[in-house]
Design a protein around this motif. Structure first.
Motif, PDB file in Angstrom:
ATOM      1  N   THR A  20       0.742  -1.137  -0.028  1.00 20.78           N
ATOM      2  CA  THR A  20      -0.156  -0.045  -0.201  1.00 20.78           C
ATOM      3  C   THR A  20       0.904   1.354   0.096  1.00 20.78           C
ATOM      4  O   THR A  20       2.087   1.081   0.169  1.00 20.78           O
ATOM      5  CB  THR A  20      -0.702  -0.005   1.228  1.00 20.78           C
ATOM      6  N   ASP A  21       0.226   2.259  -0.175  1.00 19.21           N
ATOM      7  CA  ASP A  21       0.938   3.475  -0.308  1.00 19.21           C
ATOM      8  C   ASP A  21       1.487   4.058   1.328  1.00 19.21           C
ATOM      9  O   ASP A  21       2.545   4.347   1.257  1.00 19.21           O
ATOM     10  CB  ASP A  21       0.111   4.874  -0.610  1.00 19.21           C
ATOM     11  N   ASP A  22       0.702   3.642   2.418  1.00 19.79           N
ATOM     12  CA  ASP A  22       1.015   3.529   3.571  1.00 19.79           C
ATOM     13  C   ASP A  22       2.482   2.742   3.860  1.00 19.79           C
ATOM     14  O   ASP A  22       3.548   3.218   4.598  1.00 19.79           O
ATOM     15  CB  ASP A  22      -0.059   3.433   4.497  1.00 19.79           C
ATOM     16  N   GLU A  23       2.639   1.715   3.425  1.00 18.94           N
ATOM     17  CA  GLU A  23       3.583   0.914   3.401  1.00 18.94           C
ATOM     18  C   GLU A  23       4.999   1.279   2.816  1.00 18.94           C
ATOM     19  O   GLU A  23       5.844   1.163   3.549  1.00 18.94           O
ATOM     20  CB  GLU A  23       3.330  -0.690   3.018  1.00 18.94           C
ATOM     21  N   LEU A  24       4.549   1.797   1.654  1.00 19.12           N
ATOM     22  CA  LEU A  24       5.706   2.287   0.919  1.00 19.12           C
ATOM     23  C   LEU A  24       6.232   3.493   1.542  1.00 19.12           C
ATOM     24  O   LEU A  24       7.682   3.702   1.676  1.00 19.12           O
ATOM     25  CB  LEU A  24       5.501   2.828  -0.582  1.00 19.12           C
ATOM     26  N   GLN A  25       5.390   4.468   1.994  1.00 17.23           N
ATOM     27  CA  GLN A  25       6.036   5.717   2.779  1.00 17.23           C
ATOM     28  C   GLN A  25       6.639   5.416   4.261  1.00 17.23           C
ATOM     29  O   GLN A  25       7.662   6.035   4.469  1.00 17.23           O
ATOM     30  CB  GLN A  25       4.614   6.474   3.131  1.00 17.23           C
ATOM     31  N   LEU A  26       6.216   4.118   4.698  1.00 17.41           N
ATOM     32  CA  LEU A  26       6.714   3.682   6.034  1.00 17.41           C
ATOM     33  C   LEU A  26       8.472   2.962   5.560  1.00 17.41           C
ATOM     34  O   LEU A  26       9.264   3.558   6.102  1.00 17.41           O
ATOM     35  CB  LEU A  26       6.216   2.634   6.489  1.00 17.41           C
ATOM     36  N   LEU A  27       8.338   2.455   4.308  1.00 18.48           N
ATOM     37  CA  LEU A  27       9.707   2.195   3.852  1.00 18.48           C
ATOM     38  C   LEU A  27      10.700   3.308   3.482  1.00 18.48           C
ATOM     39  O   LEU A  27      11.708   3.174   3.769  1.00 18.48           O
ATOM     40  CB  LEU A  27       9.652   0.990   2.710  1.00 18.48           C
ATOM     41  N   ALA A  28       9.880   4.294   3.017  1.00 16.57           N
ATOM     42  CA  ALA A  28      10.807   5.299   2.411  1.00 16.57           C
ATOM     43  C   ALA A  28      11.380   6.048   3.772  1.00 16.57           C
ATOM     44  O   ALA A  28      12.402   6.590   3.719  1.00 16.57           O
ATOM     45  CB  ALA A  28       9.781   6.174   1.797  1.00 16.57           C
TER      46      ALA A  28
END
Length: 79
Positions: A20-28
């Motif tokens: 999800t976008d939230d998961e990608l934001q967390l990884l970023a």
């Protein structure tokens, strides 16, 4: 959600994974090199929730550490 193939531990075909976008934001956020506490504060999460989400992402991708998850996402040019 962004579909991307996850690494296969058995060397067989890759299994598609959707982050999800939230998961990608967390990884970023983790990729910037900040601690989990700082990342949690920036994302307005508790440190425990952030660690739990990181673990879920790692499990989904079939990797062992958050750093491996960050590297995976970077190689796929998702972050």
């Amino acid at each position: 959600m962004v579909p991307a193939p996850a690494p296969s531990r058995e060397g067989g075909p890759s299994v598609p994974v959707e982050l999800t976008d939230d998961e990608l934001q967390l990884l970023a956020e983790i990729a910037t090199g900040v601690t989990t506490d700082v990342a949690a504060r920036r994302l307005e999460l508790s440190a425990r929730t952030l660690r739990r989400r990181l673990r879920a992402i790692c499990d989904q991708l079939g990797v062992n550490t958050p750093i491996e998850a960050v590297v995976w996402a970077a190689r796929k040019q998702l972050i």
